[in-house]
Design a protein around this motif. Structure first.
Motif, PDB file in Angstrom:
ATOM      1  N   GLN A 114       0.843  -1.182   0.000  1.00 51.97           N
ATOM      2  CA  GLN A 114       0.000   0.000   0.000  1.00 51.97           C
ATOM      3  C   GLN A 114       0.885   1.241   0.000  1.00 51.97           C
ATOM      4  O   GLN A 114       2.044   1.204   0.421  1.00 51.97           O
ATOM      5  CB  GLN A 114      -0.947  -0.001   1.187  1.00 51.97           C
ATOM      6  N   GLN A 115       0.346   2.343  -0.512  1.00 55.24           N
ATOM      7  CA  GLN A 115       1.134   3.548  -0.741  1.00 55.24           C
ATOM      8  C   GLN A 115       1.092   4.456   0.475  1.00 55.24           C
ATOM      9  O   GLN A 115       0.026   4.751   1.020  1.00 55.24           O
ATOM     10  CB  GLN A 115       0.613   4.291  -1.977  1.00 55.24           C
ATOM     11  N   ASP A 116       2.279   4.883   0.895  1.00 52.69           N
ATOM     12  CA  ASP A 116       2.382   5.862   1.972  1.00 52.69           C
ATOM     13  C   ASP A 116       1.810   7.186   1.478  1.00 52.69           C
ATOM     14  O   ASP A 116       2.249   7.707   0.447  1.00 52.69           O
ATOM     15  CB  ASP A 116       3.845   6.040   2.385  1.00 52.69           C
ATOM     16  N   PRO A 117       0.803   7.751   2.154  1.00 46.81           N
ATOM     17  CA  PRO A 117       0.157   8.970   1.650  1.00 46.81           C
ATOM     18  C   PRO A 117       1.066  10.189   1.634  1.00 46.81           C
ATOM     19  O   PRO A 117       0.769  11.170   0.957  1.00 46.81           O
ATOM     20  CB  PRO A 117      -1.014   9.167   2.627  1.00 46.81           C
ATOM     21  N   VAL A 118       2.171  10.149   2.356  1.00 45.73           N
ATOM     22  CA  VAL A 118       3.076  11.295   2.435  1.00 45.73           C
ATOM     23  C   VAL A 118       4.237  11.146   1.468  1.00 45.73           C
ATOM     24  O   VAL A 118       4.492  11.997   0.617  1.00 45.73           O
ATOM     25  CB  VAL A 118       3.600  11.492   3.871  1.00 45.73           C
ATOM     26  N   THR A 119       4.958  10.024   1.549  1.00 47.41           N
ATOM     27  CA  THR A 119       6.160   9.839   0.729  1.00 47.41           C
ATOM     28  C   THR A 119       5.867   9.187  -0.614  1.00 47.41           C
ATOM     29  O   THR A 119       6.674   9.278  -1.532  1.00 47.41           O
ATOM     30  CB  THR A 119       7.182   8.976   1.484  1.00 47.41           C
TER      31      THR A 119
END
Length: 737
Positions: free
Chosen positions: A566-571
């Motif tokens: 899953q994708q880190d919303p910040v980086t």
């Protein structure tokens, strides 16, 4: 260096074009136009008018000439399988993409990604193994890099489409294991039209998506100046389907974290689209040949079928500008018959937009850019003893990048991709045998730029340059045993260098809903292809059979690994997927030895030929099987297909009914899902009004998927979310003036 080579080719071609213009006599050219047009028709560059058959006399047509081959052989004189669509047949089979247009041809299917995309799959091969050309030069979009990317070539603007296999494919690139698709139009006029102004207008409406398309072409000229203008526009609503949009069980079997809370029935939301494509071209035409330029601009905005999670929709917004130069000189040197030059620059970009749900605006997510220079020079020499052939040089220079608009992560680093190749093809007769052989040597390089926002796949070190030298060769022979029987054999060895995204891709790709992971250690792919064919022609039957067997070493493919991130919303980086939703499957570039085998078969029976009309029955079938030598199935292979078609003609009216049975695909590959069998029933009819105030009017209608089956396409990455179109009717009119 490559750009300098291409600019040098432009300079040489410009000089030769100027000499051609100086030698041309306008008066001579103008009075010789009809004879010149006849010569072009014999060469297959213009469309011969189809005579209307009398009730008791069958229709006779000129045999198609394959213009993609430099030898421009007749269709019956090619030793490898060739498919040619032109004239009324092309109009009736026309789809909204190249794949849709060709999908009824033997051995060819369409790799759909919803209605917005349809790229050709030939004998199970797609992407870089099927090179799509426009007038002999690459489309240079990014459709070969990913299945969600539409090709920039519009089939509705085509005069002719040719599909080649065997030695001739080496003239246009190595590694085209599936074949070469050349879409031919008159964007750069190659002859002087017989009219000061002529052209065509075509209007279509398709009920399956409330789709309306309009196309206009204009050709003309006077003296030594010929011109061409064309344009098309298409507007489409959401596509109708024959059942549920999402196969929830299959989708959740691959991604257990997927919660399908919105499963459309009877239509696919977010599949509306708008397309515009326009071109203009001019040529100087004289007795020595022609030279001309064209400009094309294309815009295409289409949607991807949703995954049912209710999180976000994805749309793709493409813009491309293309500038081309083309020339052909007759007998430029004492030892040469023709010298052909093709040069082009393409500026391509597209953005993948996220949003559209819960009043969210669409915002750019992933972006792709590709700026490409391509040039080729091809010389057909005078016969040397029994040998006829051509040699040439080709150069390509591209700057490619794939990135995240948020700036958080670069998917593929900006890369300079260069390549050049030398090629040759020869043919000769030896008794009843017509033989051809060809060879190609390339040098290609990929130079990725260093960047702070890019992390390599699995942390592997990235080279400053990747260099490859693919070497390919092919030979074929056609044995005309007698007037009714012929046998052909083709052998090809081809090498393909890995593409940039196969090597370096590392990041989230919005449209494919995947985390794509390249492999920097990929090596050159090598394939050995054997093709055996037989043709029979008699008054009572025509038959064609083709068998093929391909061995591929270090075959490069994209495979689901069974892992999720899953994708880190910040980086924007990939994190281990926990128990929460919104997990993304990992798709990885891999290599392995593989074997492909199959056949294509067609039988045509003239059932009736009388004052009541002409009636033909065609039986057809094709099959492709792909397996890895180490065990397991190559993913996304087409199923066994077979069926029949009735064709009826009476005076200016003709009609056909076609039934296709597609068997279940039970060999989907690891971490992928099987597809059910299907029955596809279609109808088509057309009526010709000829010589109506010096125009030809064609009225046509088609009925597609009359059984309204919910068909899952086994070669589609999106088959669990986007079935094929449901029942629909298409009406159209074409006016040639």
């Amino acid at each position: 260096m490559y750009k300098k080579l291409i600019l040098a080719m432009i300079s040489i071609s410009g000089t030769l074009a100027a000499e051609a213009a100086d030698q041309a006599n306008p008066a001579t050219v103008q009075t010789a136009a009809p004879a010149q047009a006849d010569e072009q028709r014999r060469a297959g560059k213009t469309k011969p008018a189809k005579p209307t058959p009398s009730p008791a006399q069958p229709m006779t047509e000129l045999e198609p000439v394959v213009v993609t081959s430099p030898l421009q052989a007749k269709l019956s004189e090619t030793a490898a399988p060739v498919t040619v669509l032109s004239d009324d047949e092309l109009i009736m089979k026309m789809g909204h993409s190249i794949g849709e247009t060709l999908k009824q041809e033997l051995g060819i299917t369409s790799q759909s990604f919803g209605p917005g995309v349809g790229t050709p799959v030939i004998r199970g091969q797609s992407g870089p193994r099927v090179r799509v050309l426009q007038n002999g030069i690459g489309s240079n979009d990014v459709s070969q890099l990913s299945p969600d990317h539409a090709t920039s070539i519009e089939p509705i603007m085509a005069d002719k489409i040719e599909v080649l296999r065997g030695p001739a494919t080496l003239l246009y690139g190595s590694g085209a294991m599936g074949g070469v698709v050349n879409v031919i139009d008159n964007r750069i006029p190659g002859y002087m039209p017989s009219k000061l102004l002529g052209g065509a207008v075509e209007q279509r409406y398709d009920s399956v998506a409330d789709e309306s398309s309009t196309a206009l072409k204009a050709d003309g000229g006077k003296g030594i100046l010929a011109f061409h203008f064309d344009g098309m526009t298409r507007d489409r609503g959401s596509m109708s389907i024959g059942g549920a949009g999402i196969d929830a069980n299959a989708a959740q079997a691959l991604d257990p974290s997927l919660a399908v809370i919105q499963n459309p029935h009877g239509f696919l939301p977010n599949t509306y689209a708008h397309t515009f494509n326009g071109s203009t071209g001019f040529s100087l035409v004289g007795d020595p040949g022609f030279a001309g330029v064209s400009v094309n601009h294309m815009e295409n905005n289409y949607g991807i079928a949703p995954d049912g999670s209710g999180v976000s929709n994805t749309r793709i917004d493409i813009k491309q500008s293309k500038y081309d130069f083309k020339s052909e000189l007759k007998q430029p040197f004492s030892f040469a018959e023709t010298l052909r030059t093709r040069l082009g620059y393409t500026d391509y970009r597209h953005a993948e937009l996220d949003g559209g749900l819960n009043n969210q605006p669409f915002k750019p997510g992933t972006g792709f850019t590709n700026k490409t220079y391509e040039g080729r020079v091809e010389l057909t020499h005078n016969p040397i003893g029994p040998f006829k052939g051509a040699v040439g040089f080709q150069a390509v220079s591209s700057e490619f990048a794939a990135f995240d608009f948020t700036g958080a992560q670069t998917i593929v680093p900006t890369s300079q991709i260069n390549g050049f190749g030398v090629f040759g093809m020869e043919s000769f007769n030896s008794g009843p045998l017509l033989n051809q052989f060809g060879a190609r040597v390339e040098q290609s390089s990929i130079d990725p730029a260093s960047g702070t926002n890019y992390s390599s796949p699995n942390g592997l070190p990235i080279n400053s340059s990747y260099n490859y030298t693919p070497i390919s060769a092919s030979a074929s022979s056609l044995w005309k045993m007698d007037a009714s029987n012929s046998l052909n054999l083709a052998l090809t060895r081809s090498e393909r260098a890995p593409q940039v995204q196969e090597l370096l891709s590392h990041g989230f790709h919005d449209a494919t809903r995947s985390f794509e992971e390249g492999s920097p250690n990929l090596t050159t792919e090598t394939s050995y292809n054997l093709d055996l064919g037989y043709k029979f022609k008699a008054d009572w039957m025509r038959a064609e059979f083709d068998l093929f067997h391909n061995w591929a070493t270090n075959y490069i493919y994209q495979q689901r690994t069974g892992q999720f991130v899953q994708q880190d919303p910040v980086t924007g980086l990939a994190l281990t997927c926990g128990s929460s939703a919104n997990c993304t499957p990992v798709v990885q570039s891999r290599q392995g030895d593989a074997i492909f085998k199959g056949y294509e078969a067609k039988l045509v029976f003239p059932v009736m030929e009388s004052h009541s009309g002409l009636l033909d029955l065609t039986l057809f079938s094709d099959y492709t099987r792909g397996e890895f030598v180490s065990g397991g199935d190559v993913p996304r292979m087409p199923p066994l297909r077979f069926g029949l078609q009735w064709d009826y003609t009476l005076h200016a009216w003709s009609a056909n009914v076609r039934f296709t049975r597609g068997e279940a695909q039970t060999h989907p590959g690891a971490n992928d899902t099987a597809t059910d069998g299907y029955n596809l029933l279609t109808l088509g009819t057309q009526y010709q009004i000829k010589d109506f105030h010096d125009t030809k009017i064609m009225l046509f209608a088609k009925a597609n998927n009359l059984l309204n089956e919910n068909i899952r396409n086994s070669v589609s990455y999106l088959r669990n979310f986007a079935p094929e179109p449901g029942r629909g009717g298409e009406l159209g009119i074409r006016i040639d003036y």
